[in-house]
Design a protein around this motif. Structure first.
Motif, short mmCIF file in Angstrom:
data_model
loop_
_atom_site.label_atom_id
_atom_site.label_comp_id
_atom_site.label_asym_id
_atom_site.label_seq_id
_atom_site.Cartn_x
_atom_site.Cartn_y
_atom_site.Cartn_z
N ALA A 79 0.97 -1.38 -0.03
CA ALA A 79 -0.13 -0.02 0.06
C ALA A 79 0.99 1.06 0.14
N VAL A 80 0.60 2.23 -0.96
CA VAL A 80 1.31 3.38 -0.98
C VAL A 80 0.44 4.57 -1.24
N GLY A 81 0.65 5.54 -0.62
CA GLY A 81 0.26 6.96 -0.86
C GLY A 81 0.52 7.53 -2.35
N ASP A 82 -0.53 8.28 -2.64
CA ASP A 82 -0.01 8.88 -4.22
C ASP A 82 0.68 10.19 -3.93
N GLU B 116 6.25 10.90 -0.08
CA GLU B 116 7.68 11.67 -0.59
C GLU B 116 8.81 10.86 -0.44
N LEU B 117 8.69 9.68 0.20
CA LEU B 117 9.83 8.75 0.55
C LEU B 117 10.03 7.60 -0.21
N CYS B 118 8.61 7.16 -0.76
CA CYS B 118 8.83 6.23 -1.92
C CYS B 118 7.66 6.53 -3.15
N PRO B 119 8.33 7.39 -3.75
CA PRO B 119 7.43 7.76 -4.76
C PRO B 119 6.62 6.53 -5.79
N LEU B 120 5.47 6.49 -6.20
CA LEU B 120 4.93 5.43 -6.75
C LEU B 120 5.67 5.20 -8.11
N ARG C 91 -1.56 -1.34 -4.03
CA ARG C 91 -2.88 -0.43 -3.84
C ARG C 91 -2.24 1.06 -3.42
N VAL C 92 -2.89 1.80 -4.27
CA VAL C 92 -2.52 3.35 -4.16
C VAL C 92 -3.81 4.03 -3.34
N ILE C 93 -3.37 4.72 -2.48
CA ILE C 93 -4.21 5.18 -1.58
C ILE C 93 -3.98 6.68 -1.69
N GLN C 94 -5.38 7.34 -2.42
CA GLN C 94 -5.21 8.57 -3.04
C GLN C 94 -5.26 9.64 -1.94
N GLU D 229 -6.16 6.99 6.98
CA GLU D 229 -6.31 5.63 7.82
C GLU D 229 -7.50 4.83 7.28
N ASP D 230 -8.63 5.48 7.04
CA ASP D 230 -9.94 4.72 6.75
C ASP D 230 -9.61 4.21 5.25
N LYS D 231 -8.97 4.82 4.63
CA LYS D 231 -8.84 4.39 2.82
C LYS D 231 -7.77 3.27 3.15
N LEU D 232 -6.82 3.41 3.80
CA LEU D 232 -5.72 2.27 3.89
C LEU D 232 -6.39 1.00 4.58
N PHE D 233 -7.27 1.16 5.76
CA PHE D 233 -8.00 0.12 6.41
C PHE D 233 -8.76 -0.72 5.16
N GLN D 234 -9.47 0.06 4.43
CA GLN D 234 -10.28 -0.59 3.41
C GLN D 234 -9.37 -1.38 2.30
#
Length: 68
Positions: free
Chosen positions: A16-19, A22-26, A43-46, A56-61
């Protein structure tokens, strides 16, 4: 951040990675995983950064929907 070890983990099935990570660009993560014989699902978390603050809710989902 050196993540060169990731393609060598055969048991790795999900990342899981955030879009806005800044530490691990997609794009860097995708390039790295292209070397993997069995790449994990990404899974990219917008709207999320590296720490998923406020998302956190998006990550959990995303984690909850991943088949075990």
């Amino acid at each position: 951040m050196d993540l060169s070890f990731l393609p060598q983990i055969p048991e790795l099935r999900l990342i899981a990675v955030g879009d806005h990570d800044e530490l691990c660009p997609l794009k860097d993560l995708e390039s790295l995983l292209a070397e993997s014989p069995t790449p994990p699902e990404v899974r990219v978390i917008q709207g999320a950064d590296h720490f998923f603050g406020g998302a956190e809710d998006k990550l959990f989902q995303a984690l909850r929907e991943f088949p075990l």
